[in-house]
Structures are given as C-alpha cells and as structure tokens.
Design a protein around this motif. Structure first.
Motif, PDB file in Angstrom:
ATOM      1  N   ARG A 439     -16.444  19.506  -7.265  1.00  0.00           N
ATOM      2  CA  ARG A 439     -17.660  20.089  -7.827  1.00  0.00           C
ATOM      3  C   ARG A 439     -18.879  19.713  -6.994  1.00  0.00           C
ATOM      4  N   SER A 440     -18.889  18.443  -6.512  1.00  0.00           N
ATOM      5  CA  SER A 440     -20.077  17.983  -5.785  1.00  0.00           C
ATOM      6  C   SER A 440     -20.193  18.608  -4.403  1.00  0.00           C
ATOM      7  N   THR A 441     -19.079  18.993  -3.813  1.00  0.00           N
ATOM      8  CA  THR A 441     -19.122  19.550  -2.461  1.00  0.00           C
ATOM      9  C   THR A 441     -18.984  21.065  -2.443  1.00  0.00           C
ATOM     10  N   GLY A 442     -18.428  21.613  -3.518  1.00  0.00           N
ATOM     11  CA  GLY A 442     -18.227  23.057  -3.557  1.00  0.00           C
ATOM     12  C   GLY A 442     -17.083  23.510  -2.689  1.00  0.00           C
ATOM     13  N   GLY A 443     -16.332  22.571  -2.144  1.00  0.00           N
ATOM     14  CA  GLY A 443     -15.241  22.923  -1.256  1.00  0.00           C
ATOM     15  C   GLY A 443     -13.894  22.659  -1.881  1.00  0.00           C
ATOM     16  N   PRO A 444     -12.829  22.726  -1.088  1.00  0.00           N
ATOM     17  CA  PRO A 444     -11.490  22.459  -1.608  1.00  0.00           C
ATOM     18  C   PRO A 444     -11.341  20.993  -1.966  1.00  0.00           C
ATOM     19  N   GLU A 445     -10.338  20.688  -2.755  1.00  0.00           N
ATOM     20  CA  GLU A 445     -10.088  19.305  -3.136  1.00  0.00           C
ATOM     21  C   GLU A 445      -9.732  18.486  -1.896  1.00  0.00           C
ATOM     22  N   PRO A 446     -10.244  17.276  -1.797  1.00  0.00           N
ATOM     23  CA  PRO A 446     -10.008  16.461  -0.598  1.00  0.00           C
ATOM     24  C   PRO A 446      -8.564  15.995  -0.501  1.00  0.00           C
ATOM     25  N   VAL A 447      -8.198  15.603   0.727  1.00  0.00           N
ATOM     26  CA  VAL A 447      -6.879  15.012   0.923  1.00  0.00           C
ATOM     27  C   VAL A 447      -6.875  13.666   0.206  1.00  0.00           C
ATOM     28  N   THR A 448      -5.871  13.422  -0.596  1.00  0.00           N
ATOM     29  CA  THR A 448      -5.839  12.204  -1.391  1.00  0.00           C
ATOM     30  C   THR A 448      -4.719  11.283  -0.929  1.00  0.00           C
ATOM     31  N   GLU A 449      -4.702  10.110  -1.506  1.00  0.00           N
ATOM     32  CA  GLU A 449      -3.676   9.142  -1.187  1.00  0.00           C
ATOM     33  C   GLU A 449      -3.214   8.447  -2.453  1.00  0.00           C
ATOM     34  N   THR A 450      -2.015   7.926  -2.394  1.00  0.00           N
ATOM     35  CA  THR A 450      -1.469   7.191  -3.514  1.00  0.00           C
ATOM     36  C   THR A 450      -2.042   5.777  -3.508  1.00  0.00           C
ATOM     37  N   ILE A 451      -2.574   5.357  -4.645  1.00  0.00           N
ATOM     38  CA  ILE A 451      -3.176   4.031  -4.743  1.00  0.00           C
ATOM     39  C   ILE A 451      -2.084   2.970  -4.787  1.00  0.00           C
ATOM     40  N   ARG A 452      -2.236   1.961  -3.959  1.00  0.00           N
ATOM     41  CA  ARG A 452      -1.377   0.788  -4.047  1.00  0.00           C
ATOM     42  C   ARG A 452      -2.058  -0.212  -4.976  1.00  0.00           C
ATOM     43  N   CYS A 453      -1.420  -0.515  -6.070  1.00  0.00           N
ATOM     44  CA  CYS A 453      -1.998  -1.445  -7.038  1.00  0.00           C
ATOM     45  C   CYS A 453      -1.708  -2.870  -6.609  1.00  0.00           C
ATOM     46  N   VAL A 454      -2.333  -3.276  -5.516  1.00  0.00           N
ATOM     47  CA  VAL A 454      -2.100  -4.604  -4.944  1.00  0.00           C
ATOM     48  C   VAL A 454      -3.417  -5.151  -4.411  1.00  0.00           C
ATOM     49  N   ILE A 455      -3.801  -6.343  -4.874  1.00  0.00           N
ATOM     50  CA  ILE A 455      -4.931  -7.040  -4.269  1.00  0.00           C
ATOM     51  C   ILE A 455      -4.486  -8.445  -3.891  1.00  0.00           C
ATOM     52  N   ALA A 456      -5.234  -9.030  -2.975  1.00  0.00           N
ATOM     53  CA  ALA A 456      -4.921 -10.394  -2.530  1.00  0.00           C
ATOM     54  C   ALA A 456      -6.199 -11.219  -2.508  1.00  0.00           C
ATOM     55  N   THR A 457      -6.059 -12.501  -2.825  1.00  0.00           N
ATOM     56  CA  THR A 457      -7.191 -13.419  -2.783  1.00  0.00           C
ATOM     57  C   THR A 457      -6.788 -14.698  -2.060  1.00  0.00           C
ATOM     58  N   GLY A 458      -7.741 -15.298  -1.381  1.00  0.00           N
ATOM     59  CA  GLY A 458      -7.518 -16.573  -0.711  1.00  0.00           C
ATOM     60  C   GLY A 458      -8.489 -17.603  -1.256  1.00  0.00           C
ATOM     61  N   SER A 459      -8.160 -18.885  -1.075  1.00  0.00           N
ATOM     62  CA  SER A 459      -8.945 -19.911  -1.747  1.00  0.00           C
ATOM     63  C   SER A 459      -9.024 -21.219  -0.968  1.00  0.00           C
ATOM     64  N   VAL A 460      -9.965 -22.041  -1.396  1.00  0.00           N
ATOM     65  CA  VAL A 460     -10.085 -23.407  -0.884  1.00  0.00           C
ATOM     66  C   VAL A 460      -8.853 -24.220  -1.288  1.00  0.00           C
ATOM     67  N   ASP A 461      -8.127 -23.769  -2.318  1.00  0.00           N
ATOM     68  CA  ASP A 461      -6.917 -24.498  -2.731  1.00  0.00           C
ATOM     69  C   ASP A 461      -5.734 -24.268  -1.790  1.00  0.00           C
ATOM     70  N   LYS A 462      -5.982 -23.568  -0.657  1.00  0.00           N
ATOM     71  CA  LYS A 462      -5.009 -23.358   0.426  1.00  0.00           C
ATOM     72  C   LYS A 462      -3.930 -22.335   0.075  1.00  0.00           C
ATOM     73  N   THR A 463      -4.095 -21.600  -1.021  1.00  0.00           N
ATOM     74  CA  THR A 463      -3.094 -20.611  -1.413  1.00  0.00           C
ATOM     75  C   THR A 463      -3.609 -19.191  -1.250  1.00  0.00           C
ATOM     76  N   LEU A 464      -2.669 -18.304  -1.039  1.00  0.00           N
ATOM     77  CA  LEU A 464      -2.910 -16.861  -1.017  1.00  0.00           C
ATOM     78  C   LEU A 464      -2.191 -16.290  -2.231  1.00  0.00           C
ATOM     79  N   LYS A 465      -2.909 -15.530  -3.062  1.00  0.00           N
ATOM     80  CA  LYS A 465      -2.290 -14.974  -4.261  1.00  0.00           C
ATOM     81  C   LYS A 465      -2.252 -13.449  -4.185  1.00  0.00           C
ATOM     82  N   ILE A 466      -1.095 -12.912  -4.600  1.00  0.00           N
ATOM     83  CA  ILE A 466      -0.905 -11.466  -4.632  1.00  0.00           C
ATOM     84  C   ILE A 466      -0.869 -11.030  -6.082  1.00  0.00           C
ATOM     85  N   PHE A 467      -1.781 -10.131  -6.442  1.00  0.00           N
ATOM     86  CA  PHE A 467      -1.793  -9.539  -7.771  1.00  0.00           C
ATOM     87  C   PHE A 467      -1.338  -8.096  -7.615  1.00  0.00           C
TER      88      PHE A 467
END
Length: 469
Positions: A439-467
């Motif tokens: 609607r905002s562009t008036g053009g065709p629907e954009p090329v989309t992608e499948t969302i990967r439901c994955v985030i990662a965080t790092g910390s001073v506690d020396k660990t990497l966590k995957i959610f």
C-alpha cells in the motif's frame, strides 16, 4: 505423637543423639536422655558410644547433599523437558505458525561455553548454521548454533576482539573482525577460516566492523567494509585490495558502533561524544548528513530500521503517510549508557525515548517482522518493545545471563528463493507487513524471506546463549 520409625531405627537414632551430645561436651544432656530412653551400660557402653558419635553428622550432611542432587536433577529434568518440547514435530509446528510474532523466552536452547574472558561480539553466517563470537581472550570461536557445538577456534588478534560481521560477495562470504590491537582482519570460511588480509590504518582500538551491502550506490561491488574506532573516525575499506578508500571524520569521541543501510548508501554511527550521526556515502565526498543530539551519555549501539517497521514507526512519529520502502534510512534507533533507547527520524528528530533498562544499553536489533524491537543491557535483561503499541515494553527476560549482556544478534532470514541474506534488518515476512508495504509503495509485494526465530547474546559471564523457536 505417633512413632514414624521402627523400634530398631528409633533406638539407633537415640544412640546417635546420645553419642553426639557426649562427644560435644554435653554430658548432662546425654545422661538424661540415656536414662529416659532406658539405655543402660549393657546396651550402650563406651565402644558403642564411639561407634555412634559421628553417625548423626554423617547422615545430616548426606541429607544435605542428596537435597542438592535432587534440586540439580529437577533443574536438569526441566531443561531436558523444554528441549524435548522444542524438538517434537507437534511443538515445532505450533511454534512456527506465526514467526512474525515470535519472541525469545527462557531458558535458552543452548548455553555455549569455551571462551576464557568476556564475549564482546557475535555474527551469524549468512547461509549456514554457524555463529562467530569474539572475546577479550583474543580469540574468535565458530559454533554450530543448531547443535550447540564448538566447531573451531581462530587465533590471530593479539588483543581483545571487539567486532565481527559476515559479508562481502554473496557466493563467497568472508568474516571480518576488529580488535583492540588496532587492526581489522578478514577470514575465509571456505578455507578453514584462513586469515587472508589484515587492514591497518586506525591508531586506536577498532570497536565495530560491518560489511556494506551491495544494494547499490557506493557499494555496487559488494567488497566494501566500514570500521569504527577510538581514534574518532570511521574508515571504509576495499576488501579486495585492503586499502582504506575513505576516512570519515566528525565524531569528537570514540566511535562505538556503525550500521550500514540495506542499500549501501548510508551509514549510522554512534560515539562517546553522546551523538549519533547519519552519513551519506553514495557521493564522492561522503558527508555527515544528520547529527542526532539528545542522549546524556555515550551512545553504545545503533540500528537502521528495516522497511517492514515503517508502518509502525510512522504512527509513532505522527506521520499521515508511511515513507516509501525504497528509502533505507527513514528511521533509526540508538542505545546509550544513559539507560535509554531513542527512536529517530531521518531529520534527526527524536520521536520516542524508551525507558526501562536499569543499566547501560549494549545492543539493539529489530524483529524481522518490523513489529518489535529487542534490546540488551548491563542489567542482564533482554527487553522486547512492541512498536504497534507505541513501543511499549511487552516482555522482559530477567537474568538472561549471570552478568552484563554485551551483544545481541538476530539470525539472518532465508529468502523464499532458497538463498539467504545477512544483517539484522530482514525484509517483512508477515502477510500484514507485506500488504502494508504494498500500500505504501503502490507497487507489487516485495520479495520476502522466511524468518529464522533465532537470536544470540554474549556476556561478561563468558557464555554465548542461543534463544530459538
């Protein structure tokens, strides 16, 4: 009171108590109990007292140890049950019904441990299930985030690794790293992460590095890289030659973070001078287009809003019309040591200040659907802000780490054509977001992608966590 123990066990308990009292210099109490329990010398002599004097303490400590083991087993059982729930086809199907609304939850799927010091930075591989982490221990580690396994340790920097990013030519992506040793290094994942080039030019710690997208403009070759440094400059590098092609000066303090736009035309940078700056690098002499003032302390992190978020941010900004998705720098977000996040428009106007974190903010990303914003801080929390509800904080993951959280990344999405992309701002994938963009562009629907439901965080506690979902 009814007796719980059988007669034999009750007698052993009495003997243990009497022996304990006698051994701890309480002879009167021991004698009184012996008399009342009817334990004469014929059944409780000196040898028997010696036998029983430590039995009570041993059983007591054994019970404490067993209680601890039970608690550990219960915790492990809960984690295994969660892992099992996340692995069954039924639960996966249920959770994947609406990835556009997925938000991380505790516990993490994986807690990855191997670094010896603080983890400062993360980067997801654009195609494979690999994630890189950089640490104060001077190493980069490559992990398989799906399996939760360490794949490789990369050594080359001589001081703390502060920034990481995958990018470059789409067919042969590289890993870039930057460090307190004043250098930027390029590594080839296709050749066992061999160090193929070292970029030297900064004269202070290099705090962030990002590949500039090959969407067009100045980055049509796909070989450009930008770095931010404590020497108050940003440098743009040609990765094929190793030469610095531009040095951007304007910040009056340490440049802490940098984020390129998806079309390669703009850079957003933040610094210890309390400012954020938007640079136009599509022209021969790049210029500081906008300076954002408002934070009261060093600005630690930043991100340019993906077009999928424009519909929500336009409403927060009070705009009657959603900006066109062809513009890649309409809205920005910054996080600061003043404990706030600020939303900005392209003119440098602060449209919203998000208050909630209790300590320095260290990382911020957009949800690929564009509806949410996620942030991490030294208060050990991950916070989720709903842009559709005027950026209200709708979820808090407390004690996501045992110490300060230093970095946050969202896994890149997978395009519907089977390829993949890199970066934290994915194209919209929910039907509502696609329709809004149309609607905002008036053009065709954009090329989309499948969302990967994955985030990662790092910390001073020396660990990497995957959610992950």
């Amino acid at each position: 009171m009814s007796r719980t123990l059988p007669s034999r066990q009750a007698e052993e308990l009495n003997k243990s108590i009497i022996a304990y009292l006698a051994a701890n210099n309480l002879p009167n109490a021991a004698a009184s109990m012996r008399e009342e329990a009817g334990l004469g010398e014929d059944v409780f002599d000196a040898a028997t007292a010696k036998k029983y004097e430590t039995l009570l303490e041993k059983k007591w400590t054994s019970i404490v140890r067993l209680q601890k083991k039970i608690m550990d087993l219960e915790t492990r059982n809960a984690a295994l049950q969660s892992e099992l729930d996340n692995a069954t086809p039924t639960s996966l199907s249920k959770r994947n019904q609406d990835p556009a609304s997925w938000l991380p939850k505790l516990p993490s799927r994986h807690t990855l441990e191997s670094h010896r010091e603080t983890i400062n930075c993360l980067a997801f591989h654009p195609r494979f299930s690999s994630i890189a982490s950089g640490s104060d221990d001077c190493t980069i580690k490559i992990w398989d985030w799906e399996l939760g396994e360490l794949e490789q340790t990369i050594k080359g920097h001589t001081r703390a690794v502060l920034g990481l990013d995958y990018g470059g030519p789409r067919a042969t992506p590289l890993l870039a790293s930057c460090s307190s040793d004043l250098t930027v290094k390029l590594w080839d994942p296709a050749d066992q992460y061999k160090n193929i080039r070292t970029l030297s030019g900064h004269d202070h710690s290099v705090s962030a590095v990002r590949f500039i997208s090959s969407g067009g403009g100045a980055s049509s070759s796909g070989n450009l890289l930008v770095s931010a440094s404590g020497d108050k400059t940003l440098r743009i590098w040609d990765t094929t030659t190793g030469y610095c092609v531009k040095a951007l000066k304007g910040h009056t303090g340490w440049v802490r973070d940098v984020c390129p736009s998806s079309d390669g035309r703009f850079l957003l940078s933040t610094g210890s001078d309390h400012t954020a700056r938007l640079w136009d690098i599509s022209i021969p002499n790049p210029e500081n287009k906008v300076t954002m003032l408002g934070h009261e302390n060093a600005v630690r992190c930043c991100v340019l809003a993906p077009p999928s978020s424009y519909q929500y941010l336009a409403q927060i900004a009070g705009l009657k019309k959603v900006p066109p998705t062809s513009s890649a720098a309409e809205f920005m977000v910054t996080g600061s040591r003043d404990k706030t996040l600020k939303l900005w428009d392209s003119r440098g106007t602060c449209i919203k200040t998000l208050v909630g974190h209790d300590n320095w903010i260290t990382g911020v990303v957009f949800h690929p659907s564009g509806k949410y914003l996620l942030s991490v801080a030294d208060d050990k929390t991950i916070r989720c802000w709903d842009l559709a509800q005027d950026a209200k904080c709708v979820k808090i993951l407390t004690s996501a780490h045992d110490h300060f959280i230093t970095c946050l990344r969202w896994a890149p999405g997978v395009p519907k054509d089977g390829g993949s992309v890199n970066g934290s701002g994915a194209q919209p994938s929910s039907p509502e977001a696609e329709k809004a963009l149309k609607r905002s562009t008036g053009g065709p629907e954009p090329v989309t992608e499948t969302i990967r439901c994955v985030i990662a965080t790092g910390s001073v506690d020396k660990t990497l966590k995957i959610f992950a979902n």
